[in-house]
Design a protein around this motif. Structure first.
Motif, PDB file in Angstrom:
ATOM      1  N   ILE A 101       0.838  -1.200   0.000  1.00  0.00           N
ATOM      2  CA  ILE A 101       0.000   0.000   0.000  1.00  0.00           C
ATOM      3  C   ILE A 101       0.877   1.255   0.000  1.00  0.00           C
ATOM      4  O   ILE A 101       0.617   2.219  -0.723  1.00  0.00           O
ATOM      5  N   GLU A 102       1.954   1.201   0.757  1.00  0.00           N
ATOM      6  CA  GLU A 102       2.864   2.348   0.808  1.00  0.00           C
ATOM      7  C   GLU A 102       3.482   2.576  -0.576  1.00  0.00           C
ATOM      8  O   GLU A 102       3.595   3.715  -1.044  1.00  0.00           O
ATOM      9  N   LEU A 103       3.858   1.475  -1.211  1.00  0.00           N
ATOM     10  CA  LEU A 103       4.441   1.558  -2.554  1.00  0.00           C
ATOM     11  C   LEU A 103       3.431   2.142  -3.533  1.00  0.00           C
ATOM     12  O   LEU A 103       3.744   3.019  -4.342  1.00  0.00           O
ATOM     13  N   CYS A 104       2.198   1.676  -3.426  1.00  0.00           N
ATOM     14  CA  CYS A 104       1.162   2.129  -4.346  1.00  0.00           C
ATOM     15  C   CYS A 104       0.895   3.626  -4.167  1.00  0.00           C
ATOM     16  O   CYS A 104       0.729   4.361  -5.135  1.00  0.00           O
ATOM     17  N   GLU A 105       0.892   4.047  -2.909  1.00  0.00           N
ATOM     18  CA  GLU A 105       0.670   5.473  -2.624  1.00  0.00           C
ATOM     19  C   GLU A 105       1.824   6.292  -3.215  1.00  0.00           C
ATOM     20  O   GLU A 105       1.612   7.361  -3.784  1.00  0.00           O
ATOM     21  N   GLU A 106       3.018   5.751  -3.088  1.00  0.00           N
ATOM     22  CA  GLU A 106       4.209   6.457  -3.563  1.00  0.00           C
ATOM     23  C   GLU A 106       4.162   6.664  -5.080  1.00  0.00           C
ATOM     24  O   GLU A 106       4.573   7.707  -5.581  1.00  0.00           O
ATOM     25  N   ILE A 107       3.661   5.665  -5.812  1.00  0.00           N
ATOM     26  CA  ILE A 107       3.672   5.769  -7.266  1.00  0.00           C
ATOM     27  C   ILE A 107       2.315   6.179  -7.838  1.00  0.00           C
ATOM     28  O   ILE A 107       2.149   6.262  -9.050  1.00  0.00           O
ATOM     29  N   GLY A 108       1.349   6.429  -6.968  1.00  0.00           N
ATOM     30  CA  GLY A 108       0.041   6.907  -7.434  1.00  0.00           C
ATOM     31  C   GLY A 108      -0.691   5.902  -8.303  1.00  0.00           C
ATOM     32  O   GLY A 108      -1.295   6.264  -9.316  1.00  0.00           O
ATOM     33  N   GLY A 109      -0.651   4.641  -7.926  1.00  0.00           N
ATOM     34  CA  GLY A 109      -1.317   3.613  -8.722  1.00  0.00           C
ATOM     35  C   GLY A 109      -2.602   3.115  -8.096  1.00  0.00           C
ATOM     36  O   GLY A 109      -3.205   3.782  -7.245  1.00  0.00           O
ATOM     37  N   VAL A 110      -2.998   1.935  -8.531  1.00  0.00           N
ATOM     38  CA  VAL A 110      -4.199   1.292  -7.998  1.00  0.00           C
ATOM     39  C   VAL A 110      -3.778  -0.007  -7.324  1.00  0.00           C
ATOM     40  O   VAL A 110      -3.001  -0.774  -7.896  1.00  0.00           O
ATOM     41  N   ILE A 111      -4.261  -0.248  -6.117  1.00  0.00           N
ATOM     42  CA  ILE A 111      -3.969  -1.519  -5.461  1.00  0.00           C
ATOM     43  C   ILE A 111      -5.277  -2.289  -5.289  1.00  0.00           C
ATOM     44  O   ILE A 111      -6.283  -1.743  -4.835  1.00  0.00           O
ATOM     45  N   ASP A 112      -5.239  -3.524  -5.720  1.00  0.00           N
ATOM     46  CA  ASP A 112      -6.459  -4.329  -5.686  1.00  0.00           C
ATOM     47  C   ASP A 112      -6.077  -5.758  -5.318  1.00  0.00           C
ATOM     48  O   ASP A 112      -4.979  -6.208  -5.649  1.00  0.00           O
ATOM     49  N   ASN A 113      -6.960  -6.435  -4.610  1.00  0.00           N
ATOM     50  CA  ASN A 113      -6.646  -7.819  -4.240  1.00  0.00           C
ATOM     51  C   ASN A 113      -7.634  -8.781  -4.880  1.00  0.00           C
ATOM     52  O   ASN A 113      -8.633  -8.365  -5.480  1.00  0.00           O
ATOM     53  N   THR A 114      -7.379 -10.058  -4.720  1.00  0.00           N
ATOM     54  CA  THR A 114      -8.160 -11.050  -5.459  1.00  0.00           C
ATOM     55  C   THR A 114      -9.628 -11.102  -5.037  1.00  0.00           C
ATOM     56  O   THR A 114     -10.427 -11.748  -5.710  1.00  0.00           O
ATOM     57  N   ALA A 115      -9.971 -10.413  -3.961  1.00  0.00           N
ATOM     58  CA  ALA A 115     -11.385 -10.348  -3.571  1.00  0.00           C
ATOM     59  C   ALA A 115     -12.217  -9.834  -4.738  1.00  0.00           C
ATOM     60  O   ALA A 115     -13.390 -10.189  -4.879  1.00  0.00           O
ATOM     61  N   VAL A 116     -11.584  -9.029  -5.575  1.00  0.00           N
ATOM     62  CA  VAL A 116     -12.321  -8.419  -6.681  1.00  0.00           C
ATOM     63  C   VAL A 116     -12.927  -9.470  -7.610  1.00  0.00           C
ATOM     64  O   VAL A 116     -13.969  -9.234  -8.230  1.00  0.00           O
ATOM     65  N   VAL A 117     -12.302 -10.657  -7.685  1.00  0.00           N
ATOM     66  CA  VAL A 117     -12.891 -11.697  -8.530  1.00  0.00           C
ATOM     67  C   VAL A 117     -13.468 -12.858  -7.720  1.00  0.00           C
ATOM     68  O   VAL A 117     -13.757 -13.913  -8.256  1.00  0.00           O
ATOM     69  N   ALA A 355      -9.689  -2.489  -4.523  1.00  0.00           N
ATOM     70  CA  ALA A 355      -9.881  -1.518  -5.605  1.00  0.00           C
ATOM     71  C   ALA A 355      -9.624  -0.078  -5.141  1.00  0.00           C
ATOM     72  O   ALA A 355     -10.471   0.795  -5.294  1.00  0.00           O
ATOM     73  N   VAL A 356      -8.452   0.158  -4.571  1.00  0.00           N
ATOM     74  CA  VAL A 356      -8.139   1.501  -4.062  1.00  0.00           C
ATOM     75  C   VAL A 356      -7.214   2.214  -5.039  1.00  0.00           C
ATOM     76  O   VAL A 356      -6.163   1.706  -5.409  1.00  0.00           O
ATOM     77  N   ASP A 357      -7.632   3.395  -5.421  1.00  0.00           N
ATOM     78  CA  ASP A 357      -6.933   4.180  -6.435  1.00  0.00           C
ATOM     79  C   ASP A 357      -6.245   5.373  -5.761  1.00  0.00           C
ATOM     80  O   ASP A 357      -6.892   6.168  -5.092  1.00  0.00           O
ATOM     81  N   PHE A 358      -4.914   5.469  -5.932  1.00  0.00           N
ATOM     82  CA  PHE A 358      -4.168   6.566  -5.309  1.00  0.00           C
ATOM     83  C   PHE A 358      -3.767   7.635  -6.327  1.00  0.00           C
ATOM     84  O   PHE A 358      -2.946   8.483  -6.037  1.00  0.00           O
TER      85      PHE A 358
END
Lengths: 484, 564
Positions: A101-117, A355-358
């Protein structure tokens, strides 16, 4: 030779923590208490097929490189990307997810886990209506009615029934194991008689017709724990149930509606709902209302039916209605051993379970828009990091296609399909076997994962690899800032 | 690092300092007599200097809080915090994410916060979140009032074994105090039932809530825990429950020896309802205050209602169910085997609802009618009666009749008529505020190194833009709200972490826990039979149950010696 006790099994959402492992010369040689899946996973750590070297794709081929080089390359891909996705997380530790999550915040991406499917729809339903639930021990001690709906624990969560539900021994409810054995014996006996009669009358043999369900009252009226299974097919779990309701595919929603109506003593003016005679349903609902503590467990049969979250919403509403009359709980059968943990960590750090978008600098959540499959289908992402997961083998084809077309980083213990298509591959230690951490059981109970043996030389844990990438990302960003 | 805070008006009630102009010196994270010339100087002239705020009861971490977060994306959409060069991003509102929780407390000048409800089985979750919350120090109270071992020991009259078991549990969960929620009611809720008075027998256990409360009160004494038992009363949130509350307070009167109080009743507003039903709902604050003014064995906190959209969450499963049936809102229930339960229901407090408005009034009436501010502390039972960011508003209500009148005007007429507030002229001074937001709470918690600015104390300091010689809080309460909402400086462990409401540093905070040394080892650790029982009671192994110290970002162990 050493024996390690109370090891947590990193396979399914049951997270059994009573596994005993025998270790010799840094290899696990014996697994006690576990199911077949558990045993297979624990014994697989020393497999010859495991990759132990980092790899980068050069001229279309994956070639071995040093870890530093792979980390550098991964960091460059992530820094260069404008909308990267970080996906997986359900089969790694919470500690790794935190770094992710820290990495995702740093690069402004989207972090999502397999719960999505898998249980993403369940989460969306919970966000609509809430969920009356409990820990599994509560079911073990108190439940006298257990319903498995759209799931087959006998195959997918093999120890669920034995450890937590019908066959477990609780303070107020005893195990229904003995009753089951008697039932099986009786069943085997009657089958023998049937076949003997058939053989005698072999000349008048006719092809079997679809079996009409016996009235449920026979088994459901007895004392003690009762097990009901609702499914579209007669699964292994259904075989052991006191009553099996075979619902027509895609008609679960109707069945819930009918049950809710019956609980409220409303008349149903048709003979059958979802293929089930209403009079049988009435019997079942009577059992539900008159139990002391009922529990519904549901699986992907509900979440991935065409009504998706509406199914779950209705299942939860049914449970809420039942609480007007007795005590009832409902719980999703989470698949991966730490998919619940991935949701939980994501929620406490960002407010949202998946499905969190940074990309705007703060957490944003709008499944359907910020969920990975949808992003891939819209071809919006321009890089991806996949960890502890194999999306190429289960995402929609179009989504996988976009995923592998863009730069792809894979961190995994095994060379799975996704890994074989990666641009950067970093082998990881197996969490719960070669690396410690924390995982959350399907009922949100945190259980520590043990490090039992050392990982292969030069192989690090997900958490460590992610930390390396994160610090490399920061370094590159700083370098570029200084360079103007 | 050395620090010198010069010329501020210091309010330090534990040392009897009431607005004196003086300097505070800080070295290596502690308050010291003096510092060298190299010390960094903060010019606090014209400002108010107080010890860092202490919160005795605020649900900030753990399974229940997180389920609330997961339940309510709509709560977060309207309140986001961007990532900055030093801070992490996050969301609010009523259930902020971990980082945001730490920053928001620090911005208000609060530095120590107690999470009051940790299901022991899920203690690791609570600690993972607590460790994630930056800046502030924190601790958590394990829920022990409905734990089967406690019920069985107390039923059998084995008080010493019970005490050792509780000591083991505090160590295993890295907990700070004994939390009791609706004693007996939660066990009954396992089968969808509840108890309705402190004398009701608890199904299947042949024991009453009264025996649990008294038993754990004795245990608390035997173990010499720094805090008292922390109690959420039976019948909470039910009209007429002030009688239960009075009976609960009376039931431990004989255990008071004139020294420290023996019981803390939390979010008392929810336990001070009069009336037969919701229609005849009325305030029972007067009766409770009368009792409190005559007795010294109990402390309270307010649980002050703020008119806003919030999320209620307690371990009181049956109460949350009642709230769900009242509102029809989304409802989460989460019972924890062998130990406790919990529930969550989103809730909106509206001034135009007669009941909500009366609840608002009750909280303030309690604080104002109980004469001694050392007996009742400021909380909103975050987020149950409102999120903690509402504290500045509560401070304004306490300090200003005018602020109260402004709100009274907006209330439902029925509630306005019932409210005792128009008859109360009392206005809190800054000194009183320092008591109810810091000193009193630290004292009640037995945190000797917090809540004051004496030499040796932790250098947790809040500096507010309030000039007590110029500002009249009674008239200019808006300025008070602004000042407390946005500290001029917050100093945590000697570090300047906030300046003018802006977070300067993301530092980890410590987790406090009590390590009780018992004379005899706890039976749980030595008796194989009990370990077997452990497996029967829980679905996790004995070895995997305790919280290892590595789960605490910074572990701060408080050692106490028990009598047993």
């Amino acid at each position: 030779m050493t024996v390690v006790k109370a090891v947590t099994c990193p396979v399914c959402g049951c997270l059994c923590d009573d596994i005993e492992l025998t270790v010799r010369n840094g290899r696990i040689i014996k697994v006690k208490n576990g199911c077949a899946m558990c045993e297979a996973k624990f014994l697989s750590h020393a497999s010859d097929h495991r990759p132990t070297k980092s790899m980068i794709r050069r001229e279309g081929k994956l070639v071995e490189v040093s870890l530093e080089e792979a980390v550098r390359k991964a960091a460059e891909i992530l820094v260069d990307a404008s909308y990267p996705v970080l996906y997986g997380w359900s089969s790694t530790s919470c500690e790794a997810t935190k770094v992710g999550i820290e990495l995702c915040e740093e690069i402004g991406g989207v972090i999502d886990n397999t719960a999505v499917v898998c249980h993403g729809p369940s989460i969306l339903a919970v966000q609509q209506v809430g969920i009356p639930s409990c820990t599994l021990g509560q079911v073990r001690h108190r439940a006298d009615l257990i319903i498995y709906w759209g799931c087959d624990p006998w195959s997918a969560h093999p120890r669920h029934i034995e450890r937590y539900t019908a066959f477990s021994e609780g303070r107020f409810e005893k195990s229904a194991w003995r009753t089951y054995i008697n039932k099986v014996k009786a069943l085997v006996g009657s089958k023998k008689i049937e076949s003997a009669i058939r053989r005698l009358a072999i000349k008048s043999w006719e092809p079997a017709v679809a079996r009409v369900e016996k009235s449920p009252s026979q088994y459901l009226s007895r004392e003690g724990r009762k097990l009901i299974v609702v499914d579209v097919r007669r699964t292994k779990t259904a075989e052991m149930a006191d009553y099996f309701i075979q619902v027509e595919p895609g008609k679960d929603y109707e069945l819930f509606k009918a049950m809710r109506a019956l609980i409220r003593d409303q008349e149903i003016e048709v003979d059958r709902v979802a293929g089930v005679p209403v009079e049988y349903l009435e019997d079942v609902v009577d059992v539900m209302v008159s139990c002391d503590f009922g529990a519904i467990f549901f699986g992907l049969g509900l979440t991935m039916g065409s009504a998706k979250l509406k199914n779950i919403e209705e299942a939860i509403r049914l449970t809420r209605d039942l609480n007007m009359r007795t005590k009832f709980i409902i719980m999703p059968m989470r698949g991966h051993f730490n998919v619940a943990g991935a949701n939980i960590v994501s929620t406490w750090e960002t407010g949202y379970p998946f499905a969190v978008d940074f990309s705007l600098g703060y957490p944003r959540y709008n499944p359907g828009e910020t969920s990975v499959v949808d992003i891939l289908l819209r071809k919006e992402s321009d890089a991806a990091l996949v960890i502890a997961s194999d999306p190429v083998s289960n995402f929609p084809h179009k989504a996988s296609e976009h995923l592998v077309q863009k730069p792809l980083i894979v961190i995994d213990a095994h060379m799975n399909v996704t890994a074989s298509m990666a641009d950067v591959f970093i082998p990881a230690a197996m969490v719960g076997i070669e690396a410690e951490g924390t995982a959350y059981r399907m009922d949100h109970v945190p259980i520590p994962l043990k490090k039992v043996v050392d990982p292969p030389e030069g192989v690090f844990s997900d958490e460590e690899i992610l930390r390396l990438i994160l610090s490399e990302v920061r370094k590159i960003k700083k370098e570029r800032m200084e360079a103007g | 690092m050395e620090l010198l805070i010069k010329n501020g008006y210091v309010f330090d009630p534990l040392n009897g300092i009431n607005g004196e102009k003086m300097d505070i010196a800080v070295k290596s994270g502690k308050i010291v007599e003096k510092v060298s010339k190299k010390a960094k100087v903060i010019d606090a002239s014209g400002m108010t200097v107080m010890p860092g705020g202490v919160d005795i009861h605020s649900h900030i971490a753990g399974g229940k809080v997180n389920s609330g977060r997961m339940l309510r994306p709509e709560d977060h959409f309207r309140d986001v915090e961007k990532k900055t060069a030093v801070t992490r991003s996050g969301v609010g509102y009523s259930i902020p994410s971990t980082f945001t929780t730490g920053y928001r407390y620090a911005r208000m000048g609060w530095t120590t916060v107690m999470d009051p409800a940790m299901p022991p089985l899920e203690a690791k979750h609570t600690h993972e979140e607590l460790s994630d919350i930056p800046i502030i120090d924190k601790a958590s109270y394990p829920l022990l009032g409905d734990w089967w071992f406690v019920l069985e020991y107390l039923r059998d009259g084995r008080i010493e074994e019970c005490a050792r078991h509780v000591a083991w549990m505090l160590k295993a969960t890295k907990g700070y105090a004994i939390k009791i929620v609706n004693p007996g009611g939660l066990e009954a809720w396992g089968f969808g039932r509840n108890v309705h008075s402190i004398n009701d027998p608890i199904p299947n256990f042949c024991i009453t809530p009264r025996e649990i409360i008294r038993g754990l009160c004795k245990v608390n004494k035997l173990l010499h825990l720094p805090h008292t038992i922390h109690l959420h009363t039976n019948n909470l949130g039910m009209p007429g429950n002030y009688l239960t509350t009075l009976e609960t307070m009376r039931c431990v009167e004989d255990m008071y020896d004139g020294g420290k109080p023996v019981m803390h009743i939390t979010h008392c507003q929810f336990s001070a309802f009069k009336g037969e039903d919701w229609r005849t709902f009325d305030t029972g604050a007067e009766e409770i205050a009368e009792y409190m003014n005559a007795h010294s064995h109990v402390t309270l906190d307010m649980g002050q209602v703020i008119f806003t959209d919030t999320t209620t969450m307690t371990a009181d499963g049956p109460f949350q169910y009642t709230l769900y049936t009242l509102t029809g809102n989304k409802w989460v229930n989460h019972d924890v085997e062998t130990e406790t339960s919990s529930g969550i229901v989103p809730f909106q407090y509206r001034p135009k609802s007669a009941v909500h408005a009366t609840q608002w009034s009750i909280g303030l009436e309690l604080a104002l009618l109980i004469k001694d501010p050392w007996k009742i502390f400021l909380t909103t039972d975050h987020p149950n009666a409102g999120p903690f960011i509402g504290y500045p508003q509560v401070i304004a209500w306490l300090m200003s009749c005018k602020a109260r009148e402004e709100t009274l005007k907006k209330l439902h007429p029925k509630a306005r008529k019932k409210s005792l507030l128009p008859t109360i002229n009392r206005e809190f001074s800054l000194y009183d505020i320092a008591v109810v937001t810091r000193a009193g709470q630290a004292l009640a918690l037995g945190l000797t190194f917090k809540g004051h600015l004496g030499v040796g104390a932790d250098a947790d300091i809040a500096i507010y833009n309030i000039n007590p010689e110029k500002l009249d809080p009674s008239r200019d309460y808006e300025a008070v709200i602004k000042a407390f909402g946005c500290a001029a400086y917050t100093i945590k462990g000697g570090d300047i972490v906030v300046e003018n409401g802006e977070v300067l540093k993301h530092v980890p905070g410590a987790t406090l826990w009590v390590n009780v040394e018992t004379c005899k080892p706890c039976e749980m650790e030595v008796d194989e039979g009990l370990k077997r029982r452990f497996r029967e009671y829980w679905t996790v192994e004995y070895e995997n149950y305790p919280v290892d110290e590595h789960y605490l970002a910074i572990s701060r162990k408080i050692n106490v010696k028990a009598d047993v």
